[in-house]
Motif scaffolding. Structure first.
Motif, PDB file in Angstrom:
ATOM      1  N   GLY A 825       0.779  -1.225   0.000  1.00  0.00           N
ATOM      2  CA  GLY A 825       0.000   0.000   0.000  1.00  0.00           C
ATOM      3  C   GLY A 825       0.811   1.274   0.000  1.00  0.00           C
ATOM      4  N   GLU A 826       2.112   1.178  -0.195  1.00  0.00           N
ATOM      5  CA  GLU A 826       2.964   2.371  -0.153  1.00  0.00           C
ATOM      6  C   GLU A 826       2.647   3.309  -1.309  1.00  0.00           C
ATOM      7  OE1 GLU A 826       7.731   3.452  -0.431  1.00  0.00           O
ATOM      8  OE2 GLU A 826       7.108   1.491   0.318  1.00  0.00           O
ATOM      9  N   LEU A 827       2.736   4.621  -1.014  1.00  0.00           N
ATOM     10  CA  LEU A 827       2.519   5.649  -2.024  1.00  0.00           C
ATOM     11  C   LEU A 827       3.818   6.381  -2.298  1.00  0.00           C
ATOM     12  CD1 LEU A 827      -0.817   7.168  -0.658  1.00  0.00           C
ATOM     13  CD2 LEU A 827      -0.527   5.312  -2.326  1.00  0.00           C
ATOM     14  N   ASP A 828       3.922   6.959  -3.498  1.00  0.00           N
ATOM     15  CA  ASP A 828       5.121   7.728  -3.807  1.00  0.00           C
ATOM     16  C   ASP A 828       4.946   9.172  -3.339  1.00  0.00           C
ATOM     17  OD1 ASP A 828       3.516   9.002  -5.659  1.00  0.00           O
ATOM     18  OD2 ASP A 828       4.734   8.469  -7.402  1.00  0.00           O
ATOM     19  N   LEU A 829       5.887  10.023  -3.719  1.00  0.00           N
ATOM     20  CA  LEU A 829       5.913  11.398  -3.228  1.00  0.00           C
ATOM     21  C   LEU A 829       4.610  12.139  -3.508  1.00  0.00           C
ATOM     22  CD1 LEU A 829       7.541  13.798  -2.026  1.00  0.00           C
ATOM     23  CD2 LEU A 829       8.363  14.254  -4.365  1.00  0.00           C
ATOM     24  N   GLU A 830       3.997  11.888  -4.637  1.00  0.00           N
ATOM     25  CA  GLU A 830       2.783  12.615  -5.008  1.00  0.00           C
ATOM     26  C   GLU A 830       1.511  11.813  -4.764  1.00  0.00           C
ATOM     27  OE1 GLU A 830       3.312  13.987  -8.998  1.00  0.00           O
ATOM     28  OE2 GLU A 830       4.670  15.605  -8.394  1.00  0.00           O
ATOM     29  N   GLY A 831       1.626  10.732  -4.000  1.00  0.00           N
ATOM     30  CA  GLY A 831       0.447   9.956  -3.656  1.00  0.00           C
ATOM     31  C   GLY A 831       0.078   8.884  -4.629  1.00  0.00           C
ATOM     32  N   GLY A 832       0.900   8.641  -5.648  1.00  0.00           N
ATOM     33  CA  GLY A 832       0.645   7.546  -6.573  1.00  0.00           C
ATOM     34  C   GLY A 832       1.067   6.217  -5.986  1.00  0.00           C
ATOM     35  N   ALA A 833       0.455   5.164  -6.468  1.00  0.00           N
ATOM     36  CA  ALA A 833       0.793   3.835  -5.971  1.00  0.00           C
ATOM     37  C   ALA A 833       2.193   3.441  -6.400  1.00  0.00           C
ATOM     38  CB  ALA A 833      -0.211   2.812  -6.483  1.00  0.00           C
ATOM     39  N   ARG A 834       2.889   2.765  -5.537  1.00  0.00           N
ATOM     40  CA  ARG A 834       4.179   2.188  -5.886  1.00  0.00           C
ATOM     41  C   ARG A 834       3.979   0.913  -6.716  1.00  0.00           C
ATOM     42  NH1 ARG A 834       8.645   5.019  -6.421  1.00  0.00           N
ATOM     43  NH2 ARG A 834       9.175   6.238  -4.577  1.00  0.00           N
ATOM     44  N   VAL A 835       5.043   0.559  -7.467  1.00  0.00           N
ATOM     45  CA  VAL A 835       5.071  -0.643  -8.304  1.00  0.00           C
ATOM     46  C   VAL A 835       3.886  -0.626  -9.276  1.00  0.00           C
ATOM     47  CG1 VAL A 835       5.550  -3.116  -8.320  1.00  0.00           C
ATOM     48  CG2 VAL A 835       5.962  -1.808  -6.237  1.00  0.00           C
ATOM     49  N   GLN A 836       3.912   0.373 -10.133  1.00  0.00           N
ATOM     50  CA  GLN A 836       2.865   0.465 -11.160  1.00  0.00           C
ATOM     51  C   GLN A 836       3.225  -0.324 -12.410  1.00  0.00           C
ATOM     52  OE1 GLN A 836       1.005   4.235 -11.850  1.00  0.00           O
ATOM     53  NE2 GLN A 836       1.760   5.081  -9.905  1.00  0.00           N
ATOM     54  N   GLY A 837       4.499  -0.629 -12.574  1.00  0.00           N
ATOM     55  CA  GLY A 837       4.913  -1.425 -13.720  1.00  0.00           C
ATOM     56  C   GLY A 837       5.317  -2.821 -13.289  1.00  0.00           C
ATOM     57  N   ALA A 838       6.265  -3.384 -14.010  1.00  0.00           N
ATOM     58  CA  ALA A 838       6.728  -4.731 -13.701  1.00  0.00           C
ATOM     59  C   ALA A 838       7.544  -4.768 -12.425  1.00  0.00           C
ATOM     60  CB  ALA A 838       7.550  -5.276 -14.860  1.00  0.00           C
ATOM     61  N   ALA A 839       8.181  -3.658 -12.082  1.00  0.00           N
ATOM     62  CA  ALA A 839       8.990  -3.582 -10.863  1.00  0.00           C
ATOM     63  C   ALA A 839       8.942  -2.148 -10.362  1.00  0.00           C
ATOM     64  CB  ALA A 839      10.436  -4.012 -11.134  1.00  0.00           C
ATOM     65  N   VAL A 840       9.374  -1.958  -9.121  1.00  0.00           N
ATOM     66  CA  VAL A 840       9.374  -0.618  -8.545  1.00  0.00           C
ATOM     67  C   VAL A 840      10.436   0.236  -9.228  1.00  0.00           C
ATOM     68  CG1 VAL A 840      11.023  -1.179  -6.706  1.00  0.00           C
ATOM     69  CG2 VAL A 840       9.374   0.667  -6.360  1.00  0.00           C
ATOM     70  N   ASP A 841      10.148   1.547  -9.338  1.00  0.00           N
ATOM     71  CA  ASP A 841      11.120   2.480  -9.904  1.00  0.00           C
ATOM     72  C   ASP A 841      12.086   2.938  -8.821  1.00  0.00           C
ATOM     73  OD1 ASP A 841       9.551   2.232 -12.130  1.00  0.00           O
ATOM     74  OD2 ASP A 841       8.677   4.250 -11.984  1.00  0.00           O
ATOM     75  N   MET A 842      13.232   3.464  -9.267  1.00  0.00           N
ATOM     76  CA  MET A 842      14.110   4.189  -8.365  1.00  0.00           C
ATOM     77  C   MET A 842      13.560   5.603  -8.160  1.00  0.00           C
ATOM     78  SD  MET A 842      17.887   3.232  -9.789  1.00  0.00           S
ATOM     79  CE  MET A 842      18.538   1.566  -9.811  1.00  0.00           C
ATOM     80  N   GLY A 843      13.908   6.200  -7.014  1.00  0.00           N
ATOM     81  CA  GLY A 843      13.550   7.578  -6.774  1.00  0.00           C
ATOM     82  C   GLY A 843      12.234   7.742  -6.051  1.00  0.00           C
ATOM     83  N   ALA A 844      11.865   9.014  -5.816  1.00  0.00           N
ATOM     84  CA  ALA A 844      10.689   9.338  -5.021  1.00  0.00           C
ATOM     85  C   ALA A 844       9.395   9.258  -5.788  1.00  0.00           C
ATOM     86  CB  ALA A 844      10.847  10.746  -4.432  1.00  0.00           C
ATOM     87  N   LEU A 845       9.473   9.301  -7.131  1.00  0.00           N
ATOM     88  CA  LEU A 845       8.267   9.331  -7.953  1.00  0.00           C
ATOM     89  C   LEU A 845       8.194   8.100  -8.833  1.00  0.00           C
ATOM     90  CD1 LEU A 845       8.433  13.098  -8.853  1.00  0.00           C
ATOM     91  CD2 LEU A 845       6.544  11.997  -7.647  1.00  0.00           C
ATOM     92  N   GLU A 846       7.084   7.415  -8.769  1.00  0.00           N
ATOM     93  CA  GLU A 846       6.852   6.232  -9.586  1.00  0.00           C
ATOM     94  C   GLU A 846       6.303   6.674 -10.946  1.00  0.00           C
ATOM     95  OE1 GLU A 846       6.820   1.854  -9.643  1.00  0.00           O
ATOM     96  OE2 GLU A 846       7.678   3.359  -8.289  1.00  0.00           O
ATOM     97  N   ALA A 847       6.942   6.228 -12.015  1.00  0.00           N
ATOM     98  CA  ALA A 847       6.470   6.575 -13.358  1.00  0.00           C
ATOM     99  C   ALA A 847       5.202   5.797 -13.685  1.00  0.00           C
ATOM    100  CB  ALA A 847       7.547   6.277 -14.388  1.00  0.00           C
TER     101      ALA A 847
END
Length: 909
Positions: A825-847
């Protein structure tokens, strides 16, 4: 009230049960003079050791010897002439043999006697015995020695408690007990009818102490004889002699010149709360080697002189203590209800132990003088049910009951008078009003209040009940809100229960809520420094009409706490846990908590968190300064620091302190979790002469093991400092000093002075992007890139110049993180869901995963590449697929080509 009677030379004792709990891991060995079953190995009462010293020899440090009632020692066995203690081995008397815990023994009913035969001190000990060794629950009698007839304690510090030490003698010092250069704890003993036969020299019929720092408290020391100090001879500067009853000689010798306590040898022992009665001289001081005892709150009652060579101290009385009985045939050393000793002692001097009978101390307004605490109090009003807190203007819960009680604590049922109640002045919140029926008639001695309320929040309200000349204060209670509301247009004279009655300051709101509780703050600027108590969640970002936290919008409703360049903007109470939340604020213009003067600097400009584990979430922390932790200072604890923007904070070097952690300082062994934050524009600064080792423009970690994950750390600055004969830049990114920190999934890029500097223990580095610093990349360890998922590639932010640190479609950081560390249930810096693609992104913002490319995307890329229109942020985020070389930060023909290939199902070039 229990009584201790002296009748025709015999004591009937009433002493408290003590030593009720056996220490964990202690081994018990039984001692039984009448053991009847071999082997006599102490494994049970039936198999008990029959000889004391054999039992002591078999015991190890930490063991306990439990003695079955009986008489021990021998006039014919040299091994049993006396007892020789061993360090850590404790002796307890008063057992029947059936007990399984110490709490079950009763040495009053089951007398356990160490009987000497006028040849040796009964209890002796080698030097070095500590308070891990106890002698507890015995009658010690018939001992004779040069020093210490009953107990000879030289260079040792045992616990001597709950014993009757009687009819022992010495030709030197200490008929009952002798202590030389030790610090024994002598408490709750009856020491009586002991004799010191030292003609013309030091004495101490009951006790003699020479050197060391013994504690003599809650003892009855009566009917002892000595030429010097019939009760106590004290030549110890560090002695503490408190709450004893010291009275009478045995009438056999030196009646012309005896003393309750005789001081010699210099020093200033503490002598407080003692009854010293029925001696020729109460206390006396040596003329050749005087002491300067600190006398306080003693009661003197003597035949001729209360003080010889001394003066009374504060609170000292010269009055008859009013013993229960004091005749030749009957002596009862409890005091009657008329005694001036009741409530006349110094509370600070008493240790908090029960009295000699086992009754709690402080039964009245103050501790009593003497060994016994008297339960007598005059008739008085009492709150038999204390008022409880409530919401403002709501009924107190529970409502108070007030009774008139007699001296023995019984309700005076004949009382039917009126009892009035009021808020005590100076308590709670000024201007508060107590509402309800404030005067009621007592029924059978009890006044029942049913409808009392307080209209304003506040802590520490006290009610005063009165009837005639009698009055009593209640216990303190709080009237608090579960949630308080704050608005810049509010007033601190409001209650704060709703937006329409909002308070004006956050500080007032924090004082108005329960723990746990919440404070909701509407948009606006609040110029104050606040301290968050444990258990309070503080939320900003409201428009001022919301009914749920989910309805707020901190971006649209900026809520600013401005420290006014004074101290930390937000300080979090030590010990606070994760139910303490700071969420949704802009925190700015703080200057840190000063450390022992300005030369050592200050900690925590924006947020100061020492020994706490709060949640710090969703804040913008900016333009704050301190020596350590310009944005946030963390020392110890395990806070969660997540989804914050730490921007343009500074760590300023002081004359004797380094500038460390412009954005964040982590020290003191903290295990903080730092996730999904943006660090940019933070710096360390100072002069070249005062900033040696200043580093960590974004983050400084010292002696700690935090988890630093999924953060974007970019554009932070170190400092140019003089090292030897040249200037060097200190790290602007992360400095890890003797810290086994864990850095995972972070983008640490383009920080002036270096991205990561390590000194000491190497941190754990996994799936980070370290790249393109203006001065170095990673120092202090081998370059980690190329291993454990760490890379060294430009992350390709959408537009760092515009503050957009999202990732372009071609960023190497997309889906390059380690997903095993991401929380559900973790969110990124702007409140988007983490792990939106095949794997988690680096950094504070999930693409955000891009939908399939089509010809329209090709046309857009070509139009931008040809200059027909400018690339917007969303264009860069979607269309910037090719990021090598000159195509890094723009949408060009290479991107159009790559998009076309993807659109027709081919791999990008």
């Amino acid at each position: 009230m229990q009584r201790c009677m002296f009748v025709l030379g015999s004591f009937a004792l009433a002493l408290p049960l003590a030593g009720a709990f056996q220490p964990a891991g202690a081994k018990v060995l039984w001692v039984n003079s009448l053991a009847y079953t071999q082997p006599y190995d102490g494994s049970s009462a039936a198999h008990g050791f029959r000889k004391v010293n054999a039992a002591i020899a078999a015991a190890a440090s930490g063991d306990e010897l439990w003695f079955v009632a009986g008489t021990y020692l021998s006039r014919t066995d040299p091994d049993e002439y006396y007892i020789n203690l061993k360090e850590g081995v404790s002796l307890y008397g008063g057992f029947t043999g059936a007990e399984t815990t110490r709490a079950q023994r009763d040495w009053r009913a089951h007398k356990t006697t160490f009987k000497g035969y006028n040849a040796w001190p009964i209890v002796q000990m080698p030097g070095g015995i500590t308070r891990a060794t106890a002698v507890d629950g015995f009658t010690i009698t018939g001992g004779t020695g040069f020093n210490g007839g009953g107990i000879d304690c030289e260079n040792s510090s045992p616990v001597i408690s709950h014993n009757t030490i009687t009819i022992n003698s010495t030709s030197g010092l200490g008929g009952g007990i002798y202590s030389l250069n030790g610090s024994p704890q002598i408490t709750h003993n009856v020491i009586t009818s002991n004799v010191c036969n030292a003609f013309g020299g030091p004495g101490g019929g009951g006790i003699a102490v020479v050197g060391g720092s013994p504690v003599i408290e809650d003892n009855l020391i009566a009917m002892n004889d000595a030429q010097v100090g019939a009760g106590i001879y004290c030549a110890s500067a560090g002695a503490v002699i408190v709450n004893n009853t010291i009275s009478d000689t045995n009438g056999a010798i030196w009646e012309a010149d005896n003393h309750g306590i005789y001081f010699a040898g210099g020093g200033s022992p503490n002598v407080s709360n003692n009854v010293i009665a029925y001696f020729v001289n109460g206390v006396a001081n040596s003329t050749t080697s005087p002491s300067t005892p600190a006398l306080s709150h003693n009661c003197m009652f003597s035949t001729a002189h209360d003080y010889v060579g001394l003066a009374a101290g504060p609170g000292c009385l010269s009055a008859d203590p009013a013993f229960g009985s004091h005749t030749a045939a009957l002596k009862d050393y409890h005091v009657t209800v008329f005694s001036p000793c009741i409530d006349a002692g110094d509370d600070a001097a008493a240790a908090g132990w029960p009295d000699l009978d086992g009754n709690a101390r402080l039964q009245g307004a103050h501790v009593d003088i003497g060994a016994y605490e008297t339960a007598y109090t005059a008739p008085k009003l009492v709150f038999t049910r204390q008022p409880g807190g409530a919401l403002p203007a709501h009924l107190l819960s529970p409502q108070p009951l007030v009774a008139l009680q007699s001296y023995d604590g019984q309700t005076s049922t004949a009382f039917t008078g009126a009892v009035s109640i009021a808020l005590k002045a100076g308590t709670g919140n000024s201007g508060a009003v107590l509402a309800g029926a404030l005067t009621v008639g007592a029924v059978s001695g009890v006044a029942t209040f049913t409808d009392l309320s307080v209209n304003r929040t506040g802590k520490g309200y006290v009610l005063t009940a009165s009837s005639g000349s009698l009055s009593v204060d209640s216990a303190a209670f709080n009237v608090l809100l579960a949630r308080a509301y704050v608005s810049s247009g509010g007033s601190d004279s409001n209650v704060g229960q709703a937006w329409r009655s909002a308070l004006k300051t956050i500080g007032a709101a924090l004082e108005s809520v329960t723990q746990p509780g919440e404070v909701w703050v509407a948009e606006g600027t609040y110029v104050e420094q606040i301290t968050m108590p444990a258990g309070v969640a503080l939320y900003g970002g409201f428009a001022g009409r919301e009914t749920s936290i989910g309805a707020r919008n901190p971006v649209e409703n900026p809520t600013i706490i401005d420290g006014g360049e004074l101290y930390p903007v937000v300080s979090i109470a030590s010990g606070a846990g994760p139910d303490t939340v700071l969420d949704g604020f802009t925190i700015r213009n703080g200057n840190g908590a000063p450390l022992l003067g300005s030369l050592l600097g200050a900690n925590g400009g924006g947020v100061y968190c020492n020994g706490a584990s709060p949640i710090i979430r969703g804040n913008t922390i900016t333009v704050n300064a301190a020596t350590r932790g310009g944005g946030i200072y963390v020392y110890g604890g395990a806070p969660l620091i997540t989804r914050n923007r730490l921007v343009e904070n500074s760590a300023l070097a002081a004359a004797r302190g380094i500038g460390a952690g412009g954005g964040l300082y982590l020290g003191g062994g903290t295990t903080a979790t730092v996730t999904d934050n943006l660090f940019t524009g933070n710096r360390v600064s100072g002069t070249t002469l005062t900033s040696a080792n200043s580093s960590g423009g974004a983050v400084y970690v010292s002696g700690s093991t935090p988890t630093i994950r999924n953060n974007t750390i970019t554009g932070n600055r170190g400092i140019s400092q003089l090292v030897g004969h040249m200037f060097v830049l200190t790290p602007g990114g992360v400095a890890a000093i003797d810290s086994a920190a864990s850095l995972v999934n972070n983008i640490v890029a383009m920080n002036v002075g270096g991205n990561l500097a390590v000194d000491g223990a190497a941190p754990t580095l996994m799936n980070n992007d370290f790249v393109n610093s203006t001065a170095g990349n990673v120092s202090g360890i081998a370059d980690p890139t190329g291993a454990n998922g760490n890379i060294r590639q430009n992350p390709v932010f959408v537009s760092s110049s515009a503050g957009d640190y999202g990732l372009c479609a071609g960023s190497p950081c997309i889906e390059a993180g380690n997903g095993s560390t991401v929380s559900p249930g973790e969110l990124d810096l702007e409140g988007g869901a983490r792990v939106q693609g095949a794997a988690v992104d680096m950094g504070a913002l999930e693409a955000t995963p891009q939908p399939p490319y089509g010809i329209a995307d090709v046309r857009s890329a070509l139009a931008i590449a040809a200059g027909f229109r400018l690339a917007a942020a969303d264009d860069l985020r979607r269309l910037n697929l090719v990021v090598e070389g000159g195509s890094l930060n723009l949408v060009d023909i290479l991107d159009a080509t790559a998009i076309l290939r993807k659109a027709v199902g081919l791999a990008p070039i």
